[in-house]
Enzyme design. Structure first.
Site, PDB file in Angstrom:
ATOM      1  N   HIS A 554       0.822  -1.212   0.000  1.00  0.00           N
ATOM      2  CA  HIS A 554       0.000   0.000   0.000  1.00  0.00           C
ATOM      3  C   HIS A 554       0.856   1.263   0.000  1.00  0.00           C
ATOM      4  O   HIS A 554       0.540   2.218   0.711  1.00  0.00           O
ATOM      5  CB  HIS A 554      -0.914   0.022   1.237  1.00  0.00           C
ATOM      6  CG  HIS A 554      -1.905  -1.094   1.270  1.00  0.00           C
ATOM      7  ND1 HIS A 554      -2.604  -1.445   2.407  1.00  0.00           N
ATOM      8  CD2 HIS A 554      -2.332  -1.931   0.302  1.00  0.00           C
ATOM      9  CE1 HIS A 554      -3.417  -2.451   2.130  1.00  0.00           C
ATOM     10  NE2 HIS A 554      -3.266  -2.763   0.862  1.00  0.00           N
TER      11      HIS A 554
HETATM   12  C1  LIG Z   1      -0.283  -7.657  -4.753  1.00  0.00           C
HETATM   13  C2  LIG Z   1      -1.081  -6.449  -4.337  1.00  0.00           C
HETATM   14  C3  LIG Z   1      -2.230  -6.632  -3.572  1.00  0.00           C
HETATM   15  C4  LIG Z   1      -2.977  -5.521  -3.186  1.00  0.00           C
HETATM   16  N1  LIG Z   1      -4.186  -5.723  -2.585  1.00  0.00           N
HETATM   17  C5  LIG Z   1      -5.016  -4.673  -2.417  1.00  0.00           C
HETATM   18  C6  LIG Z   1      -6.349  -4.866  -1.999  1.00  0.00           C
HETATM   19  O1  LIG Z   1      -6.818  -5.985  -1.826  1.00  0.00           O
HETATM   20  N2  LIG Z   1      -7.131  -3.770  -1.815  1.00  0.00           N
HETATM   21  C7  LIG Z   1      -6.657  -2.517  -2.017  1.00  0.00           C
HETATM   22  O2  LIG Z   1      -7.401  -1.569  -1.788  1.00  0.00           O
HETATM   23  N3  LIG Z   1      -5.398  -2.300  -2.427  1.00  0.00           N
HETATM   24  C8  LIG Z   1      -4.595  -3.350  -2.676  1.00  0.00           C
HETATM   25  N4  LIG Z   1      -3.345  -3.143  -3.174  1.00  0.00           N
HETATM   26  C9  LIG Z   1      -2.902  -1.764  -3.409  1.00  0.00           C
HETATM   27  C10 LIG Z   1      -3.524  -1.115  -4.640  1.00  0.00           C
HETATM   28  O3  LIG Z   1      -3.801  -2.052  -5.642  1.00  0.00           O
HETATM   29  C11 LIG Z   1      -2.579  -0.050  -5.189  1.00  0.00           C
HETATM   30  O4  LIG Z   1      -2.225   0.812  -4.154  1.00  0.00           O
HETATM   31  C12 LIG Z   1      -3.216   0.756  -6.304  1.00  0.00           C
HETATM   32  O5  LIG Z   1      -3.553  -0.096  -7.363  1.00  0.00           O
HETATM   33  C13 LIG Z   1      -2.259   1.839  -6.780  1.00  0.00           C
HETATM   34  O6  LIG Z   1      -2.835   2.518  -7.868  1.00  0.00           O
HETATM   35  P1  LIG Z   1      -1.979   3.532  -8.720  1.00  0.00           P
HETATM   36  O7  LIG Z   1      -2.879   4.052  -9.772  1.00  0.00           O
HETATM   37  O8  LIG Z   1      -1.324   4.492  -7.817  1.00  0.00           O
HETATM   38  O9  LIG Z   1      -0.800   2.669  -9.353  1.00  0.00           O
HETATM   39  P2  LIG Z   1      -0.855   1.366 -10.255  1.00  0.00           P
HETATM   40  O10 LIG Z   1      -2.208   0.760 -10.229  1.00  0.00           O
HETATM   41  O11 LIG Z   1       0.293   0.530  -9.868  1.00  0.00           O
HETATM   42  O12 LIG Z   1      -0.672   1.910 -11.722  1.00  0.00           O
HETATM   43  C14 LIG Z   1       0.521   2.391 -12.262  1.00  0.00           C
HETATM   44  C15 LIG Z   1       0.547   2.022 -13.731  1.00  0.00           C
HETATM   45  O13 LIG Z   1       1.551   2.762 -14.380  1.00  0.00           O
HETATM   46  C16 LIG Z   1       2.281   1.914 -15.221  1.00  0.00           C
HETATM   47  N5  LIG Z   1       3.623   2.486 -15.350  1.00  0.00           N
HETATM   48  C17 LIG Z   1       4.543   2.627 -14.382  1.00  0.00           C
HETATM   49  N6  LIG Z   1       5.656   3.208 -14.863  1.00  0.00           N
HETATM   50  C18 LIG Z   1       5.418   3.454 -16.162  1.00  0.00           C
HETATM   51  C19 LIG Z   1       6.195   4.042 -17.183  1.00  0.00           C
HETATM   52  N7  LIG Z   1       7.432   4.492 -16.951  1.00  0.00           N
HETATM   53  N8  LIG Z   1       5.652   4.128 -18.425  1.00  0.00           N
HETATM   54  C20 LIG Z   1       4.397   3.680 -18.662  1.00  0.00           C
HETATM   55  N9  LIG Z   1       3.620   3.124 -17.719  1.00  0.00           N
HETATM   56  C21 LIG Z   1       4.136   3.007 -16.485  1.00  0.00           C
HETATM   57  C22 LIG Z   1       2.282   0.590 -14.493  1.00  0.00           C
HETATM   58  O14 LIG Z   1       2.604  -0.470 -15.346  1.00  0.00           O
HETATM   59  C23 LIG Z   1       0.872   0.552 -13.954  1.00  0.00           C
HETATM   60  O15 LIG Z   1      -0.028  -0.001 -14.868  1.00  0.00           O
HETATM   61  C24 LIG Z   1      -2.547  -4.225  -3.541  1.00  0.00           C
HETATM   62  C25 LIG Z   1      -1.394  -4.054  -4.292  1.00  0.00           C
HETATM   63  C26 LIG Z   1      -0.667  -5.149  -4.710  1.00  0.00           C
HETATM   64  C27 LIG Z   1       0.541  -4.924  -5.556  1.00  0.00           C
END
Ligand SMILES: Cc1cc2nc3c(=O)[nH]c(=O)nc-3n(C[C@H](O)[C@H](O)[C@H](O)COP(=O)(O)OP(=O)(O)OC[C@H]3O[C@@H](n4cnc5c(N)ncnc54)[C@H](O)[C@@H]3O)c2cc1C
Ligand SMILES: *[C@@H]1O[C@H](CO)[C@@H](O)[C@H](O)[C@H]1NC(C)=O
Ligand SMILES: *[C@@H]1O[C@H](CO)[C@@H](O)[C@H](O)[C@H]1NC(C)=O
Ligand SMILES: *[C@@H]1O[C@H](CO)[C@@H](O)[C@H](O)[C@H]1NC(C)=O
Ligand SMILES: *[C@@H]1O[C@H](CO)[C@@H](O)[C@H](O)[C@H]1NC(C)=O
Ligand SMILES: *[C@@H]1O[C@H](CO)[C@@H](O)[C@H](O)[C@H]1NC(C)=O
Ligand SMILES: *[C@@H]1O[C@H](CO)[C@@H](O)[C@H](O)[C@H]1NC(C)=O
Ligand SMILES: *[C@@H]1O[C@H](CO)[C@@H](O)[C@H](O)[C@H]1NC(C)=O
Ligand SMILES: *[C@@H]1O[C@H](CO)[C@@H](O)[C@H](O)[C@H]1NC(C)=O
Ligand SMILES: *[C@@H]1O[C@H](CO)[C@@H](O)[C@H](O)[C@H]1NC(C)=O
Ligand SMILES: *[C@@H]1O[C@H](CO)[C@@H](O)[C@H](O)[C@H]1NC(C)=O
Ligand SMILES: *[C@@H]1O[C@H](CO)[C@@H](O)[C@H](O)[C@H]1NC(C)=O
Ligand SMILES: *[C@@H]1O[C@H](CO)[C@@H](O)[C@H](O)[C@H]1NC(C)=O
Length: 619
Positions: A554
């Site tokens: 997280h």
């Molecule tokens: C294994 C796991 C289990 C989890 N379980 C839960 C849960 O049950 N419930 C919950 O609420 N939260 C959970 N979380 C946390 C939650 O999923 C994340 O905090 C949330 O998805 C983050 O969202 P975000 O948009 O910040 O980043 P992300 O969803 O990680 O999105 C970032 C995106 O940017 C892309 N990216 C990164 N760098 C680049 C680049 N240089 N060029 C192009 N694209 C790029 C990545 O590939 C990715 O698709 C979990 C996380 C993980 C990893």
């Protein structure tokens, strides 16, 4: 074509199909083969150590940068936030939006909730690890905890546990008090509601949406769901809707799952909208830096690598970084936006001095409370599980086979703000490659194999919700090929250990309840690594906490929001301080970690950002 494909293509509704008995032997067998092939591939999969494969450029293309075109908005990362934001911005027909994603597409395998842990061992995971920890992760190879991140459309929401948890009213009121005007609970609640399509039968309806794009459901309970619920009730807990008025109590988990399908942000916000001509989703596109007019500090676009070639794309209005709490700071720092002293170390010229990568917060989880019972659950073959899955039955309809949780404050039982989340993990506990996701060392793994009893044991995970310790994210070099350095810095503050100790004491009280006695529930450690202390003594639990604390993925705070460039990176409207035409919209902007899982809060941030952006550009 087996039914899953028909259902994904919306030829037939997934639920109906899953419930029908019309699946022929052949289609069932094809499905089973597909899953088993993926699991076999996972067992042979080696995580990457850097971005060299992703960033491969054919020698003939090295000196060429192709023009990918000009868009009104460029969103970097099709993760939780980026996918939702791209959906909302393309509601405005006059805008065209480029959504760049480093990973590839979701597939039928990633749609299976029970395969969540398996996705760790695929190229849908960036494959990061933490730095060696001094007070946690000691049971892991080199004291390093894993740090999975989604590299696929849907981002981490595609590979995550699908738990839908909003946190506490006080979390958002605290954000507001830190100077983030417009982020109080009353301000953000409508955005939680807007996204949601809740099917929870006992929901407090004032707090839930039923017209949003994100399906939220319970999964079927098992015997242990009831055991945990009644045990907690005996200890005085109420069964609640934890996304409603009060968060303290016990509840079945609200999941972003529909029927037997996982609902990540790609499935919810992108796939049904690919017919929008103003939405350009480009996958396998790894963004390496921002294009900046240094004189005016205005972001003009991005540079990226795709299929062996380099491209640049330009933005008329804004570039929005939604690459997540690890990769967004990496892109910023590589582009000269970050702490001066850190950038100096790696030879990057500072354009704007900002505390990027500071104030990293993460939830540590203690996973050492293993309870043996005299009940047996799911002592069956994986083939049987998969057949049952097609009929919408456990265990593979739930991620990690978790389905019930509790929120509590172990220091103050009168408080409305929890400091501990308990999550029940039921048998069979994991999938074939699932244990890899914890990076256990050989000693712990061998003892686990010997001492655990996967079909009778339950495990209660204890998540520390408001850690006082803060970590950091820094870069190893000025190359986008290198992975960032992620230091959770767990338990740097002694208070965090004390709270975890209190949580263990509270949790063991469950064993004294009539309900747990009726299944003969007893603490049954799966490691003897702390047997040099008396079992149950404070020192014993301190040792266990050091050995068996992991992250629950997280990460927040690395681009936190605030008003001063001294201690924050983006403003309350999510513009990067000191820059023009650049926002961050992802989990990294959270100024303080919420009291719960953070995917729902990330969606809320994206919903609110979409409105901010619309209000800013449309008179
Ligand atoms: C294994 C796991 C289990 C989890 N379980 C839960 C849960 O049950 N419930 C919950 O609420 N939260 C959970 N979380 C946390 C939650 O999923 C994340 O905090 C949330 O998805 C983050 O969202 P975000 O948009 O910040 O980043 P992300 O969803 O990680 O999105 C970032 C995106 O940017 C892309 N990216 C990164 N760098 C680049 C680049 N240089 N060029 C192009 N694209 C790029 C990545 O590939 C990715 O698709 C979990 C996380 C993980 C990893
Ligand atoms: C399909 O039928 C074959 C032969 O009758 C049998 O061996 C196999 O186990 C069946 N597969 C499933 C998934 O039922
Ligand atoms: C990157 O990682 C690969 C293995 O994934 C390794 O072979 C290679 O040497 C690494 N490159 C650099 C520059 O570290
Ligand atoms: C996205 O834009 C690129 C570059 O302009 C173009 O080649 C591609 O066809 C577009 N894709 C879609 C789905 O519009
Ligand atoms: C995994 O499953 C997907 C379908 O969801 C399939 O396309 C892919 O080929 C499978 N992978 C392997 C290694 O079998
Ligand atoms: C896209 O498809 C959806 C569902 O079929 C439909 O409601 C919508 O009008 C379509 N949008 C466009 C731009 O064609
Ligand atoms: C801005 O400055 C950086 C660092 O000095 C440099 O790499 C980049 O090329 C400059 N950008 C432009 C558009 O000149
Ligand atoms: C699981 O099933 C196997 C094979 O039938 C049996 O030997 C084993 O005792 C069972 N385990 C439990 C815990 O019931
Ligand atoms: C709450 O804590 C107080 C003080 O420790 C204790 O007296 C009281 O019994 C507790 N209440 C419950 C419901 O556990
Ligand atoms: C961690 O240790 C286990 C057991 O010794 C080993 O199988 C595994 O390969 C190790 N993992 C890494 C990443 O070194
Ligand atoms: C489990 O243990 C309880 C308490 O000893 C006992 O009443 C119950 O019959 C046992 N159940 C089974 C399935 O052994
Ligand atoms: C007991 O074992 C743990 C784990 O190996 C170790 O960290 C600790 O230092 C040991 N304590 C003593 C007093 O030997
Ligand atoms: C920011 O830091 C500077 C220098 O350390 C200090 O003078 C200033 O008061 C700080 N501003 C805020 C808002 O904290």
């Amino acid at each position: 074509m087996y039914y899953l494909q028909a259902c994904v293509l919306l030829i037939l509704p997934c639920n109906l199909l899953a419930d029908s008995s019309s699946s022929s032997n052949e289609t069932v067998q094809a499905f089973i083969d597909m899953v088993l092939n993926n699991i076999t591939a996972g067992s042979n999969y080696v995580l990457p150590l850097n971005n060299s494969k992703l960033a491969y450029v054919s020698p003939s293309q090295e000196d060429i940068i192709d023009d990918f075109g000009t868009f009104d908005f460029i969103i970097v990362g099709a993760g939780s936030a980026g996918s939702l934001l791209a959906n909302r911005l393309t509601e405005v027909e006059e805008w065209n939006v480029l959504l760049l994603e480093a990973g590839g597409l979701q597939n039928d395998f990633s749609d299976i909730p029970g395969m969540t842990a398996e996705l760790y061992s695929t190229d849908m995971n960036w494959g990061y690890f933490s730095t060696p920890q001094t007070r946690a992760c000691k049971g892991m190879n080199q004291s390093m905890c894993v740090c999975p991140r989604g590299k696929v459309v849907g981002g981490s929401s595609t590979i995550n546990g699908k738990m839908y948890v909003r946190g506490n009213k006080a979390d958002y009121d605290a954000w507001q008090e830190m100077g983030n005007t417009g982020w109080s609970y009353n301000d953000v609640l409508p955005y939680f509601i807007k996204t949601e399509n809740s099917h929870i039968y006992n929901k407090e309806s004032d707090y839930h949406g039923s017209e949003g794009m994100l399906d939220v459901n319970y999964v079927d309970p098992t015997i242990f769901t009831s055991v945990f619920l009644s045990g907690k009730e005996e200890l005085g807990d109420e069964v609640i809707d934890y996304n409603g008025k009060s968060q303290i109590g016990v509840s079945r988990v609200q999941f972003t799952i529909n029927g037997n399908k996982a609902v990540g942000s790609g499935r919810a916000f992108i796939d049904p909208f690919l017919n929008r001509t103003n939405l350009n989703v480009t996958v396998n596109a790894f963004v390496t830096r921002l294009l900046i007019d240094n004189d005016t500090k205005t972001v003009l676009g991005v540079e990226f690598i795709k299929d062996g070639s380099k491209y640049e794309a330009t933005a008329r209005n804004e570039v929005i970084l939604s690459a997540g709490a690890i990769n967004t700071p990496q892109i910023l720092m590589l582009s000269g936006i970050g702490p001066n002293e850190e950038l100096d170390k790696i030879g990057v010229e500072t354009l704007v001095d900002l505390p990027v990568g500071r104030a990293l917060q993460e939830h540590p989880a203690f996973i050492g409370i293993n309870i043996r019972t005299n009940q047996t659950l799911f002592n069956e073959s994986i083939e049987t599980f998969l057949q049952n899955y097609l009929n919408n039955q456990r265990p593979y309809t739930a991620p990690y086979n978790e389905d019930v949780l509790a929120f509590m404050n172990v220091n103050d039982n009168e408080s409305s703000v929890p400091n501990i989340q308990q999550i029940l993990v039921s048998p069979p506990g994991s999938t074939p490659n699932g244990w890899r996701t914890l990076n256990f060392n050989k000693q712990i793994l061998d003892q686990f194999a010997e001492l655990s009893s996967p079909y009778t044991d339950i495990n209660i995970w204890l998540v520390l919700l408001n850690p006082k310790s803060e970590g950091s994210l820094t870069l190893k070099s000025n190359s986008f090929l290198d992975f960032p350095k992620i230091d959770y810095n767990f338990y740097a503050e002694e208070e965090d250990v004390e709270t975890m100790l209190a949580a263990i004491t509270e949790t063991l009280k469950l064993l004294e309840t009539d309900t747990f006695k009726s299944v003969d529930g007893k603490y049954a450690p799966t490691t003897t690594v702390c047997a040099n202390y008396t079992e149950g003594a404070d020192e014993y639990w301190r040792c266990m906490i050091e050995q068996l604390t992991t992250s629950v993925y997280h990460l927040v705070g690395t681009t936190r929001m605030g008003t001063s460039s001294n201690d924050s990176v983006v403003s309350p409207t999510l513009f990067v301080h000191g820059m023009n035409s650049l926002r961050v919209v992802d989990a990294g902007v959270m100024p303080k970690i919420p009291s719960g899982n953070i995917n729902a809060p990330t969606y809320m941030i994206a919903e609110k950002a979409a409105d901010e952006i619309k209000n800013y550009w449309i008179q």
